[in-house]
Design an enzyme around this catalytic site. Structure first.
Site: not given
Ligand code: IPE
Ligand code: IPE
Ligand code: MG
Length: 240
Positions: A21, A23, A26, A38, A132, A191
């Site tokens: 989580d 990306n 960042w 991503h 792995l 979470r």
């Molecule tokens: C969880 O991240 C799913 C993945 C990392 C693929 P999210 O960014 O979608 O989760 P929430 O919305 O913060 O709970």
């Molecule tokens: C996690 O990064 C990747 C996916 C859920 C696909 P996010 O896209 O959720 O990044 P934030 O949470 O918005 O920073």
């Molecule tokens: Mg996220």
């Protein structure tokens, strides 16, 4: 398979699961489009897979796209699918050369057919590798996994009395994969967001502020060190 263990075997977790989580944040911090975050995240996964294998981890599951992530903009979803397609195409041969195996957990009926074909081809071409195992969780949701397991059980006409935890476990997406010992979540969120709800019942949780694209060998070492210092009781008590 013995699923409940009083202590993990050794201090290295057999199965490390990662909620990748952060990306988007960042990229935002740098004034860049989310998709660049991503893309940088893919590089972090590459490093993490290699380092986990070197550390002795046997299974690495990576939460790449949740059943709820379809709610994002069409541009982001399409961009993510393109990134998955390229990653799988590029990484399968490289992983196989190191005896790694690629597997896939999630629903297969909503992804673009080209992505399902790529994931299944990667599974097929690495199925006999013994190094792995990288488990890509794409269109994965813990609740969907349980629902799919219940559907399989009902379709098989099993008696209500025959429904046990072992039976449900055997109908999850990857029944031969041991439960995750350690679940890591980056970006400071604390979470599960629907990850490994059934198999993660007794997983150790590790949260770090590091955003996923910045996750590297040192960050994985810190998570493994935290895990090594924990005492897993799984409801039991160790003799004094
Ligand atoms: C969880 O991240 C799913 C993945 C990392 C693929 P999210 O960014 O979608 O989760 P929430 O919305 O913060 O709970
Ligand atoms: C996690 O990064 C990747 C996916 C859920 C696909 P996010 O896209 O959720 O990044 P934030 O949470 O918005 O920073
Ligand atoms: Mg996220």
């Amino acid at each position: 398979m013995e699923r409940v263990r009083l202590m993990s075997e050794g201090n290295i977790p057999c199965h490390v699961a990662i909620i990748m989580d952060g990306n988007g944040r960042w990229a935002k911090k740098r004034g860049l489009p989310r998709l660049l975050g991503h893309r940088k995240g893919v590089k972090a996964l590459e490093k993490t897979v290699d380092h986990a294998a070197a550390a002795g981890v046997k299974y690495l599951s990576a939460y790449a796209f949740s059943t709820e992530n379809w709610k994002r903009s069409i541009t982001e979803v399409a961009g993510l699918m393109a990134i998955f397609g390229r990653y799988i195409g590029k990484k399968t041969a490289a992983l196989k050369a190191k005896h790694g195996r690629i597997r896939f957990a999630g629903r297969r009926d909503r992804l673009p057919p080209s992505i399902v074909r790529a994931l299944e081809a990667a599974e097929e071409s690495t199925r006999d590798e013994t190094g792995l195992q990288l488990i890509l969780c794409v269109d994965y949701g813990g609740r969907a996994e349980v629902v799919d397991a219940v559907k399989k059980i009902l379709a098989s006409g099993v008696d209500a009395d025959a429904v046990t935890e072992d039976l449900l476990s055997a109908r999850m997406y990857l029944p031969d994969v041991p439960d995750p010992d350690l679940i890591i979540r980056t970006s400071g969120e604390e979470r599960l967001s629907n990850f490994w709800l059934w198999t993660g019942a007794y997983s150790e949780l590790y949260f770090t502020e590091t955003l996923w694209p910045d996750f590297d060998e040192t960050a994985l070492d810190a998570a493994l060190a935290s895990y090594a210092g924990r005492q897993r009781r799984m409801g039991g008590r160790l003799e004094a």
